[in-house]
Design a protein around this motif. Structure first.
Motif, PDB file in Angstrom:
ATOM      1  N   SER A  24      -1.012 -25.546   5.418  1.00 13.99           N
ATOM      2  CA  SER A  24       0.274 -25.074   4.936  1.00 13.99           C
ATOM      3  C   SER A  24       0.718 -23.877   5.757  1.00 13.99           C
ATOM      4  CB  SER A  24       0.224 -24.710   3.451  1.00 13.99           C
ATOM      5  OG  SER A  24      -1.034 -24.492   2.966  1.00 13.99           O
ATOM      6  N   ASN A  25       1.795 -23.263   5.322  1.00 18.62           N
ATOM      7  CA  ASN A  25       2.350 -22.110   6.039  1.00 18.62           C
ATOM      8  C   ASN A  25       1.683 -20.824   5.590  1.00 18.62           C
ATOM      9  OD1 ASN A  25       4.275 -23.658   7.460  1.00 18.62           O
ATOM     10  ND2 ASN A  25       5.570 -23.685   5.651  1.00 18.62           N
ATOM     11  N   LEU A  26       1.751 -19.813   6.451  1.00 22.15           N
ATOM     12  CA  LEU A  26       1.190 -18.507   6.147  1.00 22.15           C
ATOM     13  C   LEU A  26       2.341 -17.544   5.863  1.00 22.15           C
ATOM     14  CD1 LEU A  26      -1.494 -16.972   6.022  1.00 22.15           C
ATOM     15  CD2 LEU A  26      -1.170 -16.394   8.424  1.00 22.15           C
ATOM     16  N   TYR A  27       2.263 -16.855   4.732  1.00 24.87           N
ATOM     17  CA  TYR A  27       3.315 -15.937   4.299  1.00 24.87           C
ATOM     18  C   TYR A  27       2.739 -14.537   4.131  1.00 24.87           C
ATOM     19  CZ  TYR A  27       6.105 -20.043   3.118  1.00 24.87           C
ATOM     20  OH  TYR A  27       6.813 -21.217   3.187  1.00 24.87           O
ATOM     21  N   GLN A  28       3.527 -13.537   4.516  1.00 18.66           N
ATOM     22  CA  GLN A  28       3.203 -12.155   4.184  1.00 18.66           C
ATOM     23  C   GLN A  28       3.981 -11.840   2.921  1.00 18.66           C
ATOM     24  OE1 GLN A  28       4.271  -9.164   7.024  1.00 18.66           O
ATOM     25  NE2 GLN A  28       3.479  -7.522   5.752  1.00 18.66           N
ATOM     26  N   VAL A  29       3.281 -11.337   1.914  1.00 16.43           N
ATOM     27  CA  VAL A  29       3.887 -11.054   0.613  1.00 16.43           C
ATOM     28  C   VAL A  29       3.694  -9.578   0.301  1.00 16.43           C
ATOM     29  CG1 VAL A  29       3.781 -11.581  -1.848  1.00 16.43           C
ATOM     30  CG2 VAL A  29       3.429 -13.390  -0.188  1.00 16.43           C
ATOM     31  N   VAL A  30       4.770  -8.911  -0.079  1.00 19.82           N
ATOM     32  CA  VAL A  30       4.711  -7.516  -0.496  1.00 19.82           C
ATOM     33  C   VAL A  30       5.144  -7.459  -1.955  1.00 19.82           C
ATOM     34  CG1 VAL A  30       5.508  -5.162  -0.090  1.00 19.82           C
ATOM     35  CG2 VAL A  30       5.318  -6.755   1.829  1.00 19.82           C
ATOM     36  N   ILE A  31       4.235  -7.015  -2.814  1.00 16.27           N
ATOM     37  CA  ILE A  31       4.522  -6.878  -4.244  1.00 16.27           C
ATOM     38  C   ILE A  31       4.871  -5.422  -4.503  1.00 16.27           C
ATOM     39  CG2 ILE A  31       3.619  -7.145  -6.575  1.00 16.27           C
ATOM     40  CD1 ILE A  31       1.538  -9.107  -5.315  1.00 16.27           C
ATOM     41  N   ASN A  32       6.108  -5.166  -4.903  1.00 12.41           N
ATOM     42  CA  ASN A  32       6.582  -3.803  -5.177  1.00 12.41           C
ATOM     43  C   ASN A  32       6.560  -3.562  -6.674  1.00 12.41           C
ATOM     44  OD1 ASN A  32       7.639  -2.802  -2.439  1.00 12.41           O
ATOM     45  ND2 ASN A  32       8.428  -4.883  -2.597  1.00 12.41           N
ATOM     46  N   GLY A  33       5.857  -2.522  -7.090  1.00 14.15           N
ATOM     47  CA  GLY A  33       5.733  -2.208  -8.501  1.00 14.15           C
ATOM     48  C   GLY A  33       6.809  -1.261  -8.980  1.00 14.15           C
ATOM     49  N   GLU A  34       6.942  -1.166 -10.299  1.00 21.72           N
ATOM     50  CA  GLU A  34       7.955  -0.306 -10.909  1.00 21.72           C
ATOM     51  C   GLU A  34       7.667   1.176 -10.697  1.00 21.72           C
ATOM     52  OE1 GLU A  34       8.276  -1.466 -14.994  1.00 21.72           O
ATOM     53  OE2 GLU A  34       9.283  -3.349 -14.492  1.00 21.72           O
ATOM     54  N   ASP A  35       6.406   1.540 -10.485  1.00 21.47           N
ATOM     55  CA  ASP A  35       6.032   2.947 -10.305  1.00 21.47           C
ATOM     56  C   ASP A  35       6.001   3.365  -8.839  1.00 21.47           C
ATOM     57  OD1 ASP A  35       5.748   3.236 -13.045  1.00 21.47           O
ATOM     58  OD2 ASP A  35       3.639   2.615 -13.002  1.00 21.47           O
ATOM     59  N   GLY A  36       6.531   2.516  -7.949  1.00 22.26           N
ATOM     60  CA  GLY A  36       6.564   2.846  -6.536  1.00 22.26           C
ATOM     61  C   GLY A  36       5.368   2.355  -5.740  1.00 22.26           C
ATOM     62  N   GLU A  37       4.354   1.825  -6.412  1.00 26.74           N
ATOM     63  CA  GLU A  37       3.202   1.307  -5.685  1.00 26.74           C
ATOM     64  C   GLU A  37       3.537  -0.074  -5.111  1.00 26.74           C
ATOM     65  OE1 GLU A  37       2.308  -0.330  -9.844  1.00 26.74           O
ATOM     66  OE2 GLU A  37       3.418   1.312  -8.989  1.00 26.74           O
ATOM     67  N   TYR A  38       2.818  -0.454  -4.073  1.00 29.83           N
ATOM     68  CA  TYR A  38       3.003  -1.784  -3.497  1.00 29.83           C
ATOM     69  C   TYR A  38       1.681  -2.276  -2.933  1.00 29.83           C
ATOM     70  CZ  TYR A  38       2.971   0.323   1.148  1.00 29.83           C
ATOM     71  OH  TYR A  38       2.603   1.002   2.277  1.00 29.83           O
ATOM     72  N   ILE A  39       1.557  -3.590  -2.865  1.00 27.66           N
ATOM     73  CA  ILE A  39       0.378  -4.238  -2.308  1.00 27.66           C
ATOM     74  C   ILE A  39       0.859  -5.337  -1.383  1.00 27.66           C
ATOM     75  CG2 ILE A  39      -1.698  -5.580  -2.814  1.00 27.66           C
ATOM     76  CD1 ILE A  39      -1.844  -4.288  -5.520  1.00 27.66           C
ATOM     77  N   GLU A  40       0.203  -5.485  -0.233  1.00 37.63           N
ATOM     78  CA  GLU A  40       0.548  -6.533   0.718  1.00 37.63           C
ATOM     79  C   GLU A  40      -0.574  -7.556   0.805  1.00 37.63           C
ATOM     80  OE1 GLU A  40       2.031  -5.335   4.540  1.00 37.63           O
ATOM     81  OE2 GLU A  40       2.664  -3.390   3.722  1.00 37.63           O
ATOM     82  N   TYR A  41      -0.205  -8.827   0.889  1.00 34.72           N
ATOM     83  CA  TYR A  41      -1.155  -9.915   1.035  1.00 34.72           C
ATOM     84  C   TYR A  41      -0.642 -10.892   2.083  1.00 34.72           C
ATOM     85  CZ  TYR A  41      -3.072  -8.578  -3.541  1.00 34.72           C
ATOM     86  OH  TYR A  41      -3.642  -7.908  -4.584  1.00 34.72           O
ATOM     87  N   GLU A  42      -1.546 -11.650   2.660  1.00 32.62           N
ATOM     88  CA  GLU A  42      -1.191 -12.824   3.442  1.00 32.62           C
ATOM     89  C   GLU A  42      -1.660 -14.028   2.636  1.00 32.62           C
ATOM     90  OE1 GLU A  42      -2.804 -12.499   7.365  1.00 32.62           O
ATOM     91  OE2 GLU A  42      -1.413 -10.900   7.907  1.00 32.62           O
ATOM     92  N   ILE A  43      -0.725 -14.919   2.344  1.00 30.26           N
ATOM     93  CA  ILE A  43      -0.980 -16.035   1.438  1.00 30.26           C
ATOM     94  C   ILE A  43      -0.664 -17.344   2.149  1.00 30.26           C
ATOM     95  CG2 ILE A  43      -0.240 -17.147  -0.704  1.00 30.26           C
ATOM     96  CD1 ILE A  43       0.352 -14.395  -1.816  1.00 30.26           C
TER      97      ILE A  43
END
Length: 75
Positions: free
Chosen positions: A24-43
């Motif tokens: 399948s395809n490879l995606y970069q995902v950035v999850i932005n939280g309500e408190d300003g935190e964020y996490i990045e993943y490759e999915i």
């Protein structure tokens, strides 16, 4: 801690050349939280919507209140 696993297939031809194919395809995902935190993943996913759904599950596992999710196609 969450670890994303990538699967790939190796095919060997008659001349011993190696080809690498992703199922399948490879995606970069950035999850932005309500408190300003964020996490990045490759999915690895078949579509943007599937990558978003996987990102939502990862955010739930990390106890992040999602503000918005960014999804970018890498490959």
């Amino acid at each position: 801690m969450v670890h994303t696993t990538f699967n790939s297939e190796y095919h060997f031809g008659k001349r011993s050349s190696r080809q690498v194919e992703l199922s399948s395809n490879l995606y970069q995902v950035v999850i932005n939280g309500e408190d300003g935190e964020y996490i990045e993943y490759e999915i690895e996913a078949d579509s943007h919507s599937e990558a978003s759904a996987k990102a939502e599950a990862l955010a739930a596992d990390s106890f992040i209140d999602i503000s918005y999710i960014e999804v970018y196609l890498i490959h």
